[in-house]
Design a protein around this motif. Sequence first.
Motif, PDB file in Angstrom:
ATOM      1  N   THR A 124      53.524  37.239  39.779  1.00  0.00           N
ATOM      2  CA  THR A 124      54.772  37.477  40.496  1.00  0.00           C
ATOM      3  C   THR A 124      55.245  38.910  40.297  1.00  0.00           C
ATOM      4  N   THR A 125      55.197  39.381  39.053  1.00  0.00           N
ATOM      5  CA  THR A 125      55.592  40.760  38.762  1.00  0.00           C
ATOM      6  C   THR A 125      54.694  41.744  39.488  1.00  0.00           C
ATOM      7  N   ALA A 126      53.395  41.485  39.471  1.00  0.00           N
ATOM      8  CA  ALA A 126      52.447  42.371  40.151  1.00  0.00           C
ATOM      9  C   ALA A 126      52.734  42.434  41.651  1.00  0.00           C
ATOM     10  N   ASP A 127      53.045  41.292  42.252  1.00  0.00           N
ATOM     11  CA  ASP A 127      53.333  41.279  43.682  1.00  0.00           C
ATOM     12  C   ASP A 127      54.616  42.048  44.007  1.00  0.00           C
TER      13      ASP A 127
ATOM     14  N   TYR B 229      53.152  36.226  46.463  1.00  0.00           N
ATOM     15  CA  TYR B 229      52.090  35.353  46.989  1.00  0.00           C
ATOM     16  C   TYR B 229      51.902  35.450  48.498  1.00  0.00           C
ATOM     17  N   PHE B 230      52.632  36.340  49.160  1.00  0.00           N
ATOM     18  CA  PHE B 230      52.435  36.565  50.588  1.00  0.00           C
ATOM     19  C   PHE B 230      51.975  38.004  50.809  1.00  0.00           C
ATOM     20  N   THR B 231      50.944  38.177  51.606  1.00  0.00           N
ATOM     21  CA  THR B 231      50.402  39.511  51.854  1.00  0.00           C
ATOM     22  C   THR B 231      51.212  40.250  52.924  1.00  0.00           C
ATOM     23  N   THR B 232      50.930  41.548  53.052  1.00  0.00           N
ATOM     24  CA  THR B 232      51.576  42.307  54.125  1.00  0.00           C
ATOM     25  C   THR B 232      51.014  41.900  55.493  1.00  0.00           C
ATOM     26  N   ASP B 233      49.810  41.335  55.535  1.00  0.00           N
ATOM     27  CA  ASP B 233      49.303  40.774  56.802  1.00  0.00           C
ATOM     28  C   ASP B 233      50.212  39.638  57.277  1.00  0.00           C
ATOM     29  N   THR B 234      50.552  38.750  56.350  1.00  0.00           N
ATOM     30  CA  THR B 234      51.441  37.636  56.695  1.00  0.00           C
ATOM     31  C   THR B 234      52.827  38.157  57.061  1.00  0.00           C
ATOM     32  N   ALA B 235      53.313  39.151  56.310  1.00  0.00           N
ATOM     33  CA  ALA B 235      54.616  39.746  56.629  1.00  0.00           C
ATOM     34  C   ALA B 235      54.609  40.354  58.024  1.00  0.00           C
ATOM     35  N   ALA B 236      53.522  41.028  58.378  1.00  0.00           N
ATOM     36  CA  ALA B 236      53.426  41.648  59.698  1.00  0.00           C
ATOM     37  C   ALA B 236      53.474  40.599  60.796  1.00  0.00           C
TER      38      ALA B 236
ATOM     39  N   SER C 298      46.554  32.774  56.244  1.00  0.00           N
ATOM     40  CA  SER C 298      47.943  32.444  56.575  1.00  0.00           C
ATOM     41  C   SER C 298      48.428  33.249  57.778  1.00  0.00           C
ATOM     42  N   ALA C 299      48.072  34.534  57.812  1.00  0.00           N
ATOM     43  CA  ALA C 299      48.488  35.396  58.920  1.00  0.00           C
ATOM     44  C   ALA C 299      47.832  34.955  60.225  1.00  0.00           C
ATOM     45  N   ILE C 300      46.537  34.630  60.164  1.00  0.00           N
ATOM     46  CA  ILE C 300      45.824  34.199  61.375  1.00  0.00           C
ATOM     47  C   ILE C 300      46.417  32.892  61.895  1.00  0.00           C
TER      48      ILE C 300
ATOM     49  N   GLY D 167      50.865  48.496  54.318  1.00  0.00           N
ATOM     50  CA  GLY D 167      50.533  47.925  53.012  1.00  0.00           C
ATOM     51  C   GLY D 167      50.841  48.897  51.884  1.00  0.00           C
ATOM     52  N   GLY D 168      50.583  48.464  50.658  1.00  0.00           N
ATOM     53  CA  GLY D 168      50.880  49.308  49.500  1.00  0.00           C
ATOM     54  C   GLY D 168      49.681  49.569  48.608  1.00  0.00           C
ATOM     55  N   GLY D 169      48.487  49.236  49.117  1.00  0.00           N
ATOM     56  CA  GLY D 169      47.287  49.297  48.270  1.00  0.00           C
ATOM     57  C   GLY D 169      46.890  50.685  47.812  1.00  0.00           C
ATOM     58  N   ASN D 170      47.408  51.733  48.446  1.00  0.00           N
ATOM     59  CA  ASN D 170      47.117  53.094  47.986  1.00  0.00           C
ATOM     60  C   ASN D 170      47.880  53.441  46.717  1.00  0.00           C
ATOM     61  N   ILE D 171      48.902  52.644  46.405  1.00  0.00           N
ATOM     62  CA  ILE D 171      49.726  52.897  45.216  1.00  0.00           C
ATOM     63  C   ILE D 171      49.558  51.775  44.186  1.00  0.00           C
ATOM     64  N   PHE D 172      49.699  50.535  44.635  1.00  0.00           N
ATOM     65  CA  PHE D 172      49.549  49.397  43.725  1.00  0.00           C
ATOM     66  C   PHE D 172      49.239  48.150  44.525  1.00  0.00           C
ATOM     67  N   ARG D 173      48.259  47.393  44.070  1.00  0.00           N
ATOM     68  CA  ARG D 173      47.898  46.147  44.739  1.00  0.00           C
ATOM     69  C   ARG D 173      48.141  44.996  43.768  1.00  0.00           C
ATOM     70  N   GLY D 174      49.019  44.057  44.186  1.00  0.00           N
ATOM     71  CA  GLY D 174      49.423  42.975  43.301  1.00  0.00           C
ATOM     72  C   GLY D 174      48.267  42.134  42.782  1.00  0.00           C
ATOM     73  N   LEU D 175      47.314  41.809  43.665  1.00  0.00           N
ATOM     74  CA  LEU D 175      46.193  40.971  43.240  1.00  0.00           C
ATOM     75  C   LEU D 175      45.370  41.646  42.156  1.00  0.00           C
TER      76      LEU D 175
END
Length: 242
Positions: A75-78, A143-150, A204-206, A57-65
Amino acid sequence: MTDDGPKPSYERVLLKISGEALMGDQGFGLHPPTVSRIAQEVKSVHDLGVEICMVIGGGNIFRGLQGSAQGMERTTADYMGMLATVMNALAMQSALEGLGIHTRVISAIRMDEVAEPYIRRRAVRHLEKKRVCIFAAGTGNPYFTTDTAATLRASEMSCEAIFKGTKVDGVYDKDPNKYADAKRYEHVTYDEVLAKHLGVMDASAIALARDNKLPIIVFSLDEPGGFRGILSGQGTYTKVED
């Protein structure tokens, strides 16, 4: 396999960790000793002959939400969050290659100077050659998390399980850091995770893991040797499956 001992329970897995896992005791950014420690954990499993993909994930640097909650366009934040995952992937690549593990960073957003573009068949070939593949930039879509990407990448790569490294040794009915009577599940179904809002991954990931019959193993990344131990049939964890 290069090590003697029991045969690992899976031959190809995806390790999903949060960006926060890389910041150690800092409140932000990358903590190089922590990155190195996690790289050692990955190497210990790689030494068993297991093929490994990673999503960080990227939450240690920037979290879109969080960015969108503060007034930034979602969209830009994500997209900014996706770029943060690339930075983390490059840091992990550097740590792994310092240990002699051949690694490829594969980005869903083209940036050819620093990462390969995502091409499924090429990524599979890297795994077959025992290279660690770190998938970055999520799915390439907002709009898709890294959980869903994984979960998506694990399905595409025909992984046998997703290992979700967290700060606790499994899935609990409530926060074990706040409640002494929190109960840890040995096994839990996908539907229970969704119905009880257990917070393993987003819905979504589950649902994607359930549809592809992909087990999710939740374990503590802070436990030295925990990743390798589970693959050798030891350790404490929760398995999410039907």
